[in-house]
Design an enzyme around this catalytic site. Structure first.
Site, PDB file in Angstrom:
ATOM      1  N   ASN A 182       0.855  -1.184   0.000  1.00 19.62           N
ATOM      2  CA  ASN A 182       0.000   0.000   0.000  1.00 19.62           C
ATOM      3  C   ASN A 182       0.897   1.242   0.000  1.00 19.62           C
ATOM      4  O   ASN A 182       2.126   1.127  -0.047  1.00 19.62           O
ATOM      5  CB  ASN A 182      -0.985  -0.019   1.172  1.00 19.62           C
ATOM      6  CG  ASN A 182      -0.293   0.009   2.543  1.00 19.62           C
ATOM      7  OD1 ASN A 182       0.856   0.438   2.672  1.00 19.62           O
ATOM      8  ND2 ASN A 182      -0.987  -0.449   3.565  1.00 19.62           N
ATOM      9  N   ASP A 245      -6.075  -7.293   1.650  1.00 17.38           N
ATOM     10  CA  ASP A 245      -5.977  -8.740   1.435  1.00 17.38           C
ATOM     11  C   ASP A 245      -7.035  -9.225   0.453  1.00 17.38           C
ATOM     12  O   ASP A 245      -6.789 -10.122  -0.353  1.00 17.38           O
ATOM     13  CB  ASP A 245      -6.112  -9.476   2.772  1.00 17.38           C
ATOM     14  CG  ASP A 245      -4.974  -9.160   3.721  1.00 17.38           C
ATOM     15  OD1 ASP A 245      -3.844  -8.960   3.234  1.00 17.38           O
ATOM     16  OD2 ASP A 245      -5.214  -9.108   4.935  1.00 17.38           O
TER      17      ASP A 245
END
Length: 297
Positions: A182, A245
């Protein structure tokens, strides 16, 4: 179907929902508490299974009630747990505070996950049979490196989520095909706050990168191609736990189906957008039919 192996963590998420997360030394009153099976490895396994992949999990749970529930949840989600070890340690836990805007803060206690520091007999053979190996950093690095090397030696695509953010050993980077950080993790790895600059720096280490940008979507970069940004559906987030995820699990399935990169990223973003509209991590992960409907809208 895409055959996916996940080598990673299983945790029981202990989730407190609050209006505003407490500051140091502060006590606040929560509105709800839940125990939800999670862990980055289990989350990615469940996300990929829900998205239509054939998924097996390598990891460890404790010989306790949390461990039994974690295993049961994976199996109920369609994940093969033949390589999920049961050890004489407490199962891993994640202590999560979720605020009213869906943001979260997390403390992970590894427990049984800390025993996964090597590949057990049969693990390499399982990895060799897969189309992709999904890795994260909630188990000891020696096992992550061993898994990546095994995948590389058998021509299996290695997808690494570098979380929790930490320096990555050269031998792990050398065996990574696709890195999916990220924004925060990309900055930690490169020192660059601009996602495009971070992606360019990461391409000196790995051949392909996808940086997730939260509600802004994702940025794809690969050696020899122009960077590509794909937007995400705009939704009202309830709980962002597990969204990354969900994205990775769905992305692995889409890439295994040989979808074009733009389509694969948009499809994974549709999955993540659905997940943030529901509480919890594994409990929020959408099924393939839901993803297809969101993607088509």
């Amino acid at each position: 179907m895409t055959d996916i192996v996940v080598l990673g963590s299983t945790n029981m998420d202990l989730v407190a929902y609050v209006e505003k997360a407490p500051q140091r030394g502060e006590t606040v009153t929560g509105r709800e508490f839940r125990t939800i099976p999670g862990g980055k490895g289990a989350n990615q396994a469940i996300a990929a299974a829900h998205a239509g992949g054939t998924v097996s999990m390598i990891g460890a749970v404790g010989n306790d009630s949390f461990g039994a529930r974690l295993r049961s949840t994976l199996e109920h989600s369609g994940v093969n747990t033949d390589h999920l070890r049961t050890v004489e340690f407490p199962s891993g836990t994640a202590h999560i505070v979720v605020d009213e805007e869906g943001g979260n803060a997390i403390v992970v206690v590894p427990g049984a996950n800390g025993t996964v520091d090597h590949l057990a007999p049969g693990d390499e053979g399982l990895i060799a049979s897969a189309d992709a190996l999904l890795l994260q950093l909630e188990i000891p690095l020696p096992a992550v490196v061993a898994g990546a090397r095994a995948a590389r030696s058998h021509g299996v695509r290695t997808i690494l989520t570098p979380a929790p953010a930490q320096p990555l050993p050269p031998e792990l980077l050398a065996a990574t095909d696709l890195l999916v950080p990220n924004e925060h993790e990309a900055t930690t790895l490169t020192g660059r706050t601009d996602p495009r600059e971070a992606a360019a720096a990461l391409l000196e280490l790995v051949p392909e990168v996808v940086i997730t940008l939260g509600a802004a979507g994702s940025l794809h970069a690969a050696r020899g191609t122009e960077p590509l940004t794909v937007t995400a559906p705009q939704v009202a987030a309830v709980d962002s736990t597990g969204a990354g995820d969900t994205f990775v699990g769905a992305l692995a399935v889409a890439l295994g189906e040989e979808r074009p990169v733009r389509e694969a990223l948009a499809w994974a973003a549709a999955a993540a957008a659905l997940s943030v509209q529901r509480p919890g991590a594994s409990a929020s992960m959408p099924y393939r039919s839901e993803i297809e409907k969101q993607y088509a809208s």
